[in-house]
Scaffold this motif. Structure first.
Motif, mmCIF file in Angstrom:
data_model
loop_
_atom_site.group_PDB
_atom_site.id
_atom_site.type_symbol
_atom_site.label_atom_id
_atom_site.label_comp_id
_atom_site.label_asym_id
_atom_site.label_seq_id
_atom_site.Cartn_x
_atom_site.Cartn_y
_atom_site.Cartn_z
ATOM 1 N N ALA A 1 0.840 -1.201 0.000
ATOM 2 C CA ALA A 1 0.000 0.000 0.000
ATOM 3 C C ALA A 1 0.870 1.245 0.000
ATOM 4 O O ALA A 1 2.064 1.202 0.329
ATOM 5 C CB ALA A 1 -0.924 0.007 1.212
ATOM 6 N N THR A 2 0.256 2.381 -0.356
ATOM 7 C CA THR A 2 0.936 3.679 -0.324
ATOM 8 C C THR A 2 0.020 4.694 0.339
ATOM 9 O O THR A 2 -1.156 4.814 -0.034
ATOM 10 C CB THR A 2 1.283 4.165 -1.742
ATOM 11 N N THR B 1 -8.254 1.482 11.565
ATOM 12 C CA THR B 1 -8.516 1.479 10.126
ATOM 13 C C THR B 1 -7.651 0.421 9.437
ATOM 14 O O THR B 1 -6.566 0.092 9.900
ATOM 15 C CB THR B 1 -8.249 2.877 9.555
ATOM 16 N N PHE B 2 -8.143 -0.082 8.303
ATOM 17 C CA PHE B 2 -7.455 -1.138 7.562
ATOM 18 C C PHE B 2 -7.278 -0.687 6.119
ATOM 19 O O PHE B 2 -8.268 -0.361 5.446
ATOM 20 C CB PHE B 2 -8.287 -2.420 7.636
ATOM 21 N N VAL B 3 -6.026 -0.680 5.627
ATOM 22 C CA VAL B 3 -5.734 -0.376 4.228
ATOM 23 C C VAL B 3 -4.998 -1.582 3.658
ATOM 24 O O VAL B 3 -3.924 -1.957 4.142
ATOM 25 C CB VAL B 3 -4.881 0.896 4.077
ATOM 26 N N ARG B 4 -5.563 -2.175 2.604
ATOM 27 C CA ARG B 4 -5.025 -3.420 2.082
ATOM 28 C C ARG B 4 -4.006 -3.216 0.974
ATOM 29 O O ARG B 4 -3.743 -2.100 0.530
ATOM 30 C CB ARG B 4 -6.167 -4.325 1.604
ATOM 31 N N GLU B 5 -3.458 -4.347 0.511
ATOM 32 C CA GLU B 5 -2.372 -4.359 -0.465
ATOM 33 C C GLU B 5 -2.781 -3.752 -1.805
ATOM 34 O O GLU B 5 -3.926 -3.817 -2.206
ATOM 35 C CB GLU B 5 -1.862 -5.796 -0.672
ATOM 36 N N ARG B 6 -1.791 -3.142 -2.453
ATOM 37 C CA ARG B 6 -1.928 -2.532 -3.779
ATOM 38 C C ARG B 6 -2.948 -1.394 -3.791
ATOM 39 O O ARG B 6 -3.505 -1.067 -4.845
ATOM 40 C CB ARG B 6 -2.285 -3.577 -4.844
ATOM 41 N N SER B 7 -3.204 -0.793 -2.666
ATOM 42 C CA SER B 7 -4.096 0.367 -2.616
ATOM 43 C C SER B 7 -3.301 1.622 -2.324
ATOM 44 O O SER B 7 -2.240 1.578 -1.688
ATOM 45 C CB SER B 7 -5.184 0.172 -1.554
ATOM 46 N N ALA B 8 -3.828 2.748 -2.786
ATOM 47 C CA ALA B 8 -3.158 4.029 -2.590
ATOM 48 C C ALA B 8 -4.139 5.026 -2.005
ATOM 49 O O ALA B 8 -5.261 5.171 -2.501
ATOM 50 C CB ALA B 8 -2.614 4.553 -3.923
ATOM 51 N N VAL B 9 -3.715 5.711 -0.957
ATOM 52 C CA VAL B 9 -4.481 6.781 -0.333
ATOM 53 C C VAL B 9 -3.740 8.078 -0.624
ATOM 54 O O VAL B 9 -2.563 8.213 -0.285
ATOM 55 C CB VAL B 9 -4.618 6.550 1.183
ATOM 56 N N GLY B 10 -4.424 9.044 -1.251
ATOM 57 C CA GLY B 10 -3.762 10.242 -1.746
ATOM 58 C C GLY B 10 -3.397 11.246 -0.659
ATOM 59 O O GLY B 10 -3.841 11.151 0.490
ATOM 60 N N PRO B 11 -2.601 12.245 -1.032
ATOM 61 C CA PRO B 11 -2.154 13.253 -0.064
ATOM 62 C C PRO B 11 -3.307 14.063 0.505
ATOM 63 O O PRO B 11 -4.265 14.385 -0.198
ATOM 64 C CB PRO B 11 -1.209 14.130 -0.885
ATOM 65 N N GLY B 12 -3.214 14.335 1.795
ATOM 66 C CA GLY B 12 -4.221 15.152 2.451
ATOM 67 C C GLY B 12 -5.551 14.476 2.691
ATOM 68 O O GLY B 12 -6.494 15.108 3.169
#
Length: 294
Positions: A139-140, A151-162
């Motif tokens: 993830a990124t 919170t859960f963020v999984r593989e190959r996902s991207a959360v943008g700036p801000g």
């Protein structure tokens, strides 16, 4: 007879700046580097080849596995676990008991599986990760983003700036979330969804991606289609707003600046700048010009 407190232990090949410090019982592994004014709390574990940047803080009982990099001023909370290959930028703050860079564990034949090796988790400068959050390897997290507690963020996902991802929300695998998005508490962003910039997702919003609900397509002979189950997440365009507890069925697109009322069930695409409400959701007129992004 009193016992002497244990000392920090450092491998002979590790390097520590004279201004760095390590508390009782801390362990620093082979070829690790601890830079100026970094502080390693008691009983923290720093594995091989880790880099602890200037002024960084590693909390008590935290575990950093091998090849982890902390940028200058990064802070790791108590009992946090950082898995191999994770990179945290300058000023990143990680809450207590968070798990970063966790490798996925998938059942055989899972649609989330990929043959490509996953890169390490990347958290860019100034981001904040809440207590008990779990971020997967691959993830990124963008600069200045906030990922809330649990919170859960999984593989190959991207959360943008801000962007803000609220408490207890899930960003599933293969999801792209843009910049300045507001994801409120207990939201589920399903796999293979796209959330563009400046979107608002209210509390409890639910997206889905499997019309067949786990039942594979069948070939003429009645055997399961080896191609598996076709999955299609939601596409939520720039500036759209989704009210609390709304549900989006697989494959729908919510157009730019559209408005979905709380509790609506969206079963077909929502055009740009339109409001919808109800079950199933129906058109309720245009979004006022004053409410649209410029």
């Amino acid at each position: 007879m009193s016992r002497r407190p244990p000392r920090a232990t450092m491998h002979p090949s590790a390097q520590a700046d004279p201004e760095a410090s390590a508390g009782a019982g801390a362990m620093i592994g082979a070829e690790a580097r601890v830079e100026a004014r970094a502080r390693i709390a008691p009983y923290a574990v720093i594995d091989a080849r880790c880099v602890i940047g200037e002024d960084a803080i590693v909390g008590p009982h935290a575990v950093l596995h091998h090849d982890v990099t902390l940028g200058p001023g990064a802070q790791i909370g108590a009992h946090a676990v950082v898995h191999p290959g994770t990179t945290l930028g300058a000023g990143v703050v990680v809450g207590d008991h968070a798990v970063l860079g966790k490798p996925p564990r998938l059942r055989a034949g899972s649609a989330a599986a990929s043959g490509d090796p996953l890169p390490g988790l990347v958290v860019e400068e100034g981001a904040a990760i809440g207590a008990h959050a779990v971020l997967a390897r691959g993830a990124t997290i963008g600069a200045g983003a906030i990922v809330g507690d649990q919170t859960f963020v999984r593989e190959r996902s991207a959360v943008g700036p801000g962007t803000v991802v609220g408490r207890g929300s899930t960003v599933d695998c293969d999801v792209t979330v843009g910049a300045r998005v507001s994801i409120q508490t207990d939201v589920y962003v399903t796999a293979r969804s796209v959330v563009e910039d400046d979107v608002f997702l209210g509390p409890g919003v639910l997206t889905t991606n499997d019309d067949r609900m786990g039942r594979p397509l069948l070939l003429e002979d009645g055997s399961p289609d080896p191609a598996g189950i076709p999955l299609a997440g939601a596409t939520i365009r720039r500036g759209s707003r989704i009210g609390g507890r709304a549900t989006l069925v697989p494959g729908v697109t919510v157009g730019p600046d559209a408005f979905v009322a709380a509790g609506a069930v969206v079963t077909k695409d929502v055009p740009e700048g339109r409001r919808v409400m109800g079950v199933p959701a129906r058109d309720a007129g245009p979004v006022p010009d004053a409410d649209r992004l410029r």
